[in-house]
Motif scaffolding. Structure first.
Motif, mmCIF file in Angstrom:
data_model
loop_
_atom_site.group_PDB
_atom_site.id
_atom_site.type_symbol
_atom_site.label_atom_id
_atom_site.label_comp_id
_atom_site.label_asym_id
_atom_site.label_seq_id
_atom_site.Cartn_x
_atom_site.Cartn_y
_atom_site.Cartn_z
ATOM 1 N N LYS A 45 50.193 -7.526 -4.318
ATOM 2 C CA LYS A 45 49.733 -6.601 -5.369
ATOM 3 C C LYS A 45 49.822 -7.196 -6.766
ATOM 4 N N SER A 46 50.999 -7.745 -7.103
ATOM 5 C CA SER A 46 51.164 -8.305 -8.459
ATOM 6 C C SER A 46 50.280 -9.524 -8.644
ATOM 7 N N THR A 47 50.154 -10.318 -7.603
ATOM 8 C CA THR A 47 49.283 -11.496 -7.680
ATOM 9 C C THR A 47 47.856 -11.036 -7.975
ATOM 10 N N PHE A 162 48.586 -2.127 -15.184
ATOM 11 C CA PHE A 162 50.004 -1.749 -15.188
ATOM 12 C C PHE A 162 50.616 -2.231 -13.879
ATOM 13 N N ASP A 163 51.660 -3.038 -13.960
ATOM 14 C CA ASP A 163 52.337 -3.466 -12.731
ATOM 15 C C ASP A 163 53.643 -2.687 -12.603
ATOM 16 N N GLU A 164 53.598 -1.602 -11.869
ATOM 17 C CA GLU A 164 54.761 -0.731 -11.643
ATOM 18 C C GLU A 164 55.445 -0.308 -12.947
ATOM 19 N N PRO A 165 54.729 0.420 -13.786
ATOM 20 C CA PRO A 165 55.243 0.736 -15.116
ATOM 21 C C PRO A 165 56.363 1.764 -15.140
HETATM 22 MG MG LIG Z 1 54.826 -6.801 -7.506
#
Ligand SMILES: [Mg+2]
Ligand SMILES: Nc1ncnc2c1ncn2[C@@H]1O[C@H](COP(=O)(O)OP(=O)(O)OP(=O)(O)O)[C@@H](O)[C@H]1O
Length: 233
Positions: A45-47, A162-165
């Protein structure tokens, strides 16, 4: 009008770290305003999120934002696509709130008066004028996350990732940040483990072991995620 206007296109994209593929052969076109990204820890996901603003370049294939390839237009892409990290401490650089918000604007050549005026209206719009001269590192978790968002918003990006804000926020601050997100005119792309947040989204992408395994309306993508957990690949 440019046919690529307001569109993210991802063509045959893979991301490899040495011989490990964090993402495998992703093909996608995204033109909705609210896009969620879900999946297990380590699923990519973050990638994927980092690909959208060029923080991560594809090892194979091509990512284009409004027709601009991330591998060739790094500077333009970073202006177009803001990125909010999970932990605002990784994003806040300057000791005073005002300086942190001003940083990006200075970089692109705004003068002092313009910067002052932009910060005035931004802080007022979010009801946080009182934070202007506070020490950034002394802000509460929710205030820090808001500062991280404001420092991105002031640059007027077209997209915000937004990465897990909301990971480090209590219920009250989480609600506040969600309200801020809801009101944004920008296209937003949100990586989250908080599935409730995605109810009214236009589209949700589900990743598993580096593959895109669902690309659907929220209820269907969440169902696919639950099925994966109880009935793994
Ligand atoms: Mg991640
Ligand atoms: N720079 C890197 N070098 C080597 N491996 C990496 C790198 N970045 C990510 N990975 C690996 O790629 C995989 C996907 O990582 P990613 O951070 O995209 O997962 P994620 O879905 O965001 O997970 P989480 O929910 O835990 O945040 C993981 O196995 C991770 O260890």
């Amino acid at each position: 009008m440019n046919k690529y206007y307001d569109m993210i296109t991802i063509e045959n994209v893979s991301v490899a770290f040495e011989d490990f593929y964090a993402l495998k052969n992703i093909n996608l076109t995204l033109d909705e305003k609210r896009i969620g990204i879900i999946g297990s820890n380590g699923s990519g996901k973050s990638t994927f999120a980092r690909l959208i603003n060029g923080l991560q370049l594809p090892s194979e294939g091509k990512v284009e934002i409004d027709g601009l390839a991330t591998c060739k237009n790094g500077k333009a892409i970073r202006r177009k696509v803001g990125f909010i990290f999970q932990n605002p401490d990784h994003q806040i650089i300057f000791p005073i709130v005002e300086e942190d918000i001003a940083f990006g604007l200075k970089n692109i050549g705004y003068n002092k008066a313009e910067i002052h005026q932009k910060i005035d209206s931004l802080l007022a719009a979010y009801g946080v004028t009182h934070l202007r001269y506070k020490k950034s590192h002394l802000l509460s978790g929710g205030e820090k996350q808001l500062l991280a968002i404001l420092s991105v918003l002031v640059m007027e990006p077209t997209y915000i990732v937004f990465d897990e804000p909301s990971t480090f926020l209590d219920l009250k601050n989480k609600r506040k940040i969600l309200q801020v997100m809801e009101k944004l005119n920008q296209t937003i792309i949100v990586v989250t483990h908080d599935l409730d947040l995605l109810t009214h989204f236009d589209r949700v992408l589900l990743f598993e072991q580096g593959s895109l395994v669902a690309n659907d309306i929220p209820s269907a993508a969440i169902k696919a995620y639950q099925k994966l957990i109880y009935d793994p690949l």
